[in-house]
Design a protein around this motif. Structure first.
Motif, PDB file in Angstrom:
ATOM      1  N   GLU A  72      35.588  43.165  36.499  1.00  0.00           N
ATOM      2  CA  GLU A  72      36.703  42.678  35.682  1.00  0.00           C
ATOM      3  C   GLU A  72      37.044  41.225  35.999  1.00  0.00           C
ATOM      4  O   GLU A  72      37.353  40.441  35.116  1.00  0.00           O
ATOM      5  CB  GLU A  72      37.925  43.575  35.901  1.00  0.00           C
ATOM      6  CG  GLU A  72      39.177  43.127  35.180  1.00  0.00           C
ATOM      7  CD  GLU A  72      39.081  43.193  33.662  1.00  0.00           C
ATOM      8  OE1 GLU A  72      39.736  42.359  33.018  1.00  0.00           O
ATOM      9  OE2 GLU A  72      38.366  44.053  33.142  1.00  0.00           O
ATOM     10  N   THR A  73      37.002  40.872  37.286  1.00  0.00           N
ATOM     11  CA  THR A  73      37.363  39.524  37.718  1.00  0.00           C
ATOM     12  C   THR A  73      36.246  38.960  38.588  1.00  0.00           C
ATOM     13  O   THR A  73      35.763  39.643  39.496  1.00  0.00           O
ATOM     14  CB  THR A  73      38.677  39.547  38.539  1.00  0.00           C
ATOM     15  OG1 THR A  73      39.705  40.156  37.740  1.00  0.00           O
ATOM     16  CG2 THR A  73      39.107  38.152  38.948  1.00  0.00           C
ATOM     17  N   VAL A 107      38.163  31.106  38.351  1.00  0.00           N
ATOM     18  CA  VAL A 107      38.257  32.559  38.230  1.00  0.00           C
ATOM     19  C   VAL A 107      38.202  32.908  36.747  1.00  0.00           C
ATOM     20  O   VAL A 107      38.868  32.272  35.923  1.00  0.00           O
ATOM     21  CB  VAL A 107      39.566  33.081  38.867  1.00  0.00           C
ATOM     22  CG1 VAL A 107      39.746  34.574  38.583  1.00  0.00           C
ATOM     23  CG2 VAL A 107      39.572  32.811  40.366  1.00  0.00           C
ATOM     24  N   LYS A 154      38.178  36.350  33.936  1.00  0.00           N
ATOM     25  CA  LYS A 154      38.557  37.749  33.814  1.00  0.00           C
ATOM     26  C   LYS A 154      38.118  38.312  32.472  1.00  0.00           C
ATOM     27  O   LYS A 154      37.874  37.565  31.528  1.00  0.00           O
ATOM     28  CB  LYS A 154      40.078  37.901  33.938  1.00  0.00           C
ATOM     29  CG  LYS A 154      40.612  37.501  35.289  1.00  0.00           C
ATOM     30  CD  LYS A 154      42.118  37.680  35.373  1.00  0.00           C
ATOM     31  CE  LYS A 154      42.572  37.251  36.750  1.00  0.00           C
ATOM     32  NZ  LYS A 154      43.584  38.087  37.302  1.00  0.00           N
TER      33      LYS A 154
END
Length: 137
Positions: free
Chosen positions: A99-100, A116, A118
């Motif tokens: 997911e991340t 980052v 997501k």
């Protein structure tokens, strides 16, 4: 320049090499090719246009195209099962994604970045990075 999409499994199963500044033209070819295929594609790896280099591009919101050179996932969280298709293949396949993810990479001007990602964007990046390792989903 818009390039044809490689569908040769033997070629796609080969690992990609790190990109250098000499490969900068590949970035524009990937962008042009993704724009030409945007109705059925959200990301491309360089091997999909016949270049075994660690370069990918992905679309955000259908119009912004982000290039990544030599990306490396340095952190990943929350695995989940999903099903994906690929412009180089017919049909879809099950896979595990995260997911991340946190990614270190070079941008189109070869400046270092760390970011980052997501959700669906993280999934696209992971799919294209699999191409670098010869993993075909």
């Amino acid at each position: 320049m818009i390039k044809p999409i490689v569908k040769d499994i033997l070629f796609l199963e080969q690992k990609s090499e790190p990109a250098t500044k000499d490969d900068a033209g590949v970035i524009q070819d990937l962008i042009d090719t993704l724009k030409a295929n945007i109705n059925g594609c959200v990301g491309l790896a360089a091997n999909m246009i016949g270049v075994k280099k660690r370069i990918l591009v992905f679309a955000v919101g259908g119009s912004i195209i982000v290039p990544m050179v030599n990306p490396v996932i340095i952190k990943k969280e929350n695995p989940y099962e999903t099903e994906e298709s690929c412009l180089s293949l017919t049909g879809s396949r099950k896979t595990t994604r995260y997911e991340t993810i946190e990614v270190k990479y070079l941008d189109a001007k070869f400046n270092e970045k760390q970011q980052v990602f997501k959700g669906f964007v993280a999934q696209i990046i992971q799919h294209e990075m699999d191409h670098f390792e010869g993993i075909i989903i």
